[in-house]
Design a protein around this motif. Structure first.
Motif, short mmCIF file in Angstrom:
data_model
loop_
_atom_site.label_atom_id
_atom_site.label_comp_id
_atom_site.label_asym_id
_atom_site.label_seq_id
_atom_site.Cartn_x
_atom_site.Cartn_y
_atom_site.Cartn_z
N GLN B 14 0.84 -1.19 0.00
CA GLN B 14 0.00 0.00 0.00
C GLN B 14 0.88 1.24 0.00
O GLN B 14 2.00 1.23 0.51
CB GLN B 14 -0.91 0.02 1.24
N GLU B 15 0.34 2.29 -0.57
CA GLU B 15 1.02 3.58 -0.56
C GLU B 15 1.39 3.95 0.87
O GLU B 15 0.60 3.79 1.81
CB GLU B 15 0.09 4.63 -1.16
N GLY B 16 2.63 4.44 1.05
CA GLY B 16 3.08 4.88 2.35
C GLY B 16 3.93 3.85 3.09
O GLY B 16 4.61 4.19 4.06
N GLU B 17 3.88 2.60 2.63
CA GLU B 17 4.68 1.55 3.28
C GLU B 17 6.13 1.64 2.84
O GLU B 17 6.46 2.23 1.81
CB GLU B 17 4.10 0.17 2.96
N ASN B 18 7.00 1.02 3.64
CA ASN B 18 8.42 0.91 3.31
C ASN B 18 8.70 -0.48 2.76
O ASN B 18 7.96 -1.44 3.07
CB ASN B 18 9.29 1.15 4.54
N LEU B 19 9.75 -0.62 1.96
CA LEU B 19 10.10 -1.93 1.42
C LEU B 19 11.59 -2.01 1.16
O LEU B 19 12.26 -0.98 0.99
CB LEU B 19 9.33 -2.20 0.12
N THR B 20 12.09 -3.25 1.12
CA THR B 20 13.49 -3.49 0.78
C THR B 20 13.57 -4.61 -0.24
O THR B 20 12.92 -5.65 -0.07
CB THR B 20 14.32 -3.85 2.02
N VAL B 21 14.36 -4.40 -1.25
CA VAL B 21 14.62 -5.39 -2.29
C VAL B 21 16.09 -5.79 -2.19
O VAL B 21 16.96 -4.95 -1.98
CB VAL B 21 14.33 -4.81 -3.69
N TYR B 22 16.34 -7.10 -2.32
CA TYR B 22 17.69 -7.62 -2.15
C TYR B 22 18.23 -8.19 -3.45
O TYR B 22 17.50 -8.75 -4.27
CB TYR B 22 17.69 -8.71 -1.07
N CYS B 23 19.55 -8.07 -3.59
CA CYS B 23 20.26 -8.57 -4.77
C CYS B 23 21.51 -9.28 -4.27
O CYS B 23 22.36 -8.64 -3.65
CB CYS B 23 20.61 -7.38 -5.67
N ASN B 24 21.59 -10.58 -4.50
CA ASN B 24 22.68 -11.37 -3.93
C ASN B 24 23.42 -12.19 -4.99
O ASN B 24 22.81 -12.68 -5.93
CB ASN B 24 22.14 -12.32 -2.86
N SER B 25 24.71 -12.35 -4.77
CA SER B 25 25.53 -13.12 -5.69
C SER B 25 26.64 -13.81 -4.93
O SER B 25 27.04 -13.37 -3.85
CB SER B 25 26.13 -12.20 -6.75
N SER B 26 27.15 -14.89 -5.49
CA SER B 26 28.32 -15.55 -4.91
C SER B 26 29.60 -14.98 -5.50
O SER B 26 30.70 -15.32 -5.07
CB SER B 26 28.26 -17.06 -5.17
N ARG B 69 31.22 -6.61 -1.79
CA ARG B 69 30.83 -6.28 -3.17
C ARG B 69 30.19 -7.48 -3.87
O ARG B 69 30.39 -7.70 -5.07
CB ARG B 69 32.03 -5.76 -3.96
N LYS B 70 29.42 -8.26 -3.10
CA LYS B 70 28.71 -9.38 -3.70
C LYS B 70 27.20 -9.19 -3.62
O LYS B 70 26.45 -9.93 -4.26
CB LYS B 70 29.04 -10.68 -2.95
N ASP B 71 26.73 -8.24 -2.82
CA ASP B 71 25.30 -8.09 -2.66
C ASP B 71 24.94 -6.62 -2.49
O ASP B 71 25.79 -5.77 -2.21
CB ASP B 71 24.81 -8.88 -1.44
N SER B 72 23.67 -6.34 -2.69
CA SER B 72 23.20 -4.97 -2.61
C SER B 72 21.74 -4.96 -2.19
O SER B 72 21.04 -5.97 -2.30
CB SER B 72 23.35 -4.27 -3.96
N SER B 73 21.29 -3.84 -1.68
CA SER B 73 19.89 -3.70 -1.32
C SER B 73 19.38 -2.34 -1.76
O SER B 73 20.14 -1.37 -1.89
CB SER B 73 19.68 -3.88 0.18
N LEU B 74 18.08 -2.31 -2.00
CA LEU B 74 17.37 -1.08 -2.36
C LEU B 74 16.22 -0.92 -1.37
O LEU B 74 15.38 -1.81 -1.25
CB LEU B 74 16.83 -1.17 -3.79
#
Lengths: 115, 111
Positions: B14-26, B69-74
């Protein structure tokens, strides 16, 4: 300042046919990369052209070939089309070798459907 | 072969909520980028992170590169319907030639 332009926007082909997609890079850019994006997936690197030569290639068969012209525009050719070649084909341009290679600008893509 | 895995694949909030997206690698990448893609369009670059541990902010978006330097988050704060789209992370190889994309996170923000 024109961005990356691709043509055609949509294309329908049948299995076994050949297709040519075209890309004009952003003004001032000399490097063109091609990506394939299947439905619901991230783009996959096909190859990159610089100074009219293929610099690097992803894991795609020889049915996929390309060309870069002296004006830096590029073509992607796919022979003997398969149903699995249906995808959005994206062209991205950048500038080499000034260190700005990381700044890619993508076109809107060509949506290819193989029936 | 370098692979990037993104999670979650789909997110509806819903509008107004917070979220996190993850990006992972070996694998280790020289740098990592985040893109946003809308239907019928190509990906548009949001940010490039280069240094391990680096944090960059773009208005309500916060990007972090892992120390190794293997992973990142947004992270998106107070999401808005205009944030709806496909978010892609992409790692850049050491030669700086090729982007390896994750599978993407499709975000829908409902008003």
């Amino acid at each position: 300042d024109a961005g990356v332009t691709q043509s055609p926007t949509h294309l329908i082909k049948t299995r076994g046919q050949q297709v040519t997609l075209r890309c004009s890079p952003k003004s001032g850019h000399d490097t063109v990369s091609w990506y394939q994006q299947a439905l619901g997936q991230g783009p996959q690197f096909i190859f990159q052209y610089y100074e009219e030569e293929e610099r690097q290639r992803g894991n795609f068969p020889d049915r996929f070939s390309g060309h870069q012209f002296p004006n830096y525009s590029s073509e992607l050719n796919v022979n003997a089309l398969l149903l699995g070649d249906s995808a959005l084909y994206l062209c991205a341009s950048s500038l080499l070798p000034t260190g700005d290679n990381e700044k890619l600008f993508f076109g809107s893509g060509t949506q290819l459907s193989v029936l | 072969t370098q692979l990037l895995e993104q999670s979650p694949q789909f997110l509806s909030i819903q509008e107004g909520e917070n979220l996190t997206v993850y990006c992972n690698s070996s694998s280790v990448f020289s740098s990592l980028q985040w893109y946003r893609q809308e239907p019928g369009e190509g990906p548009v670059l949001l940010v490039t992170v280069v240094t391990g541990g680096e944090v960059k902010k773009l208005k309500r978006l916060t990007f972090q590169f892992g120390d190794a330097r293997k992973d990142s988050s947004l992270h998106i704060t107070a999401a808005q319907p205009g944030d709806t789209g496909l978010y892609l992370c992409a790692g850049i190889d050491n030669a700086g030639n090729m982007l390896t994309f994750g599978g993407g996170t499709r975000l829908m923000v409902k008003p």
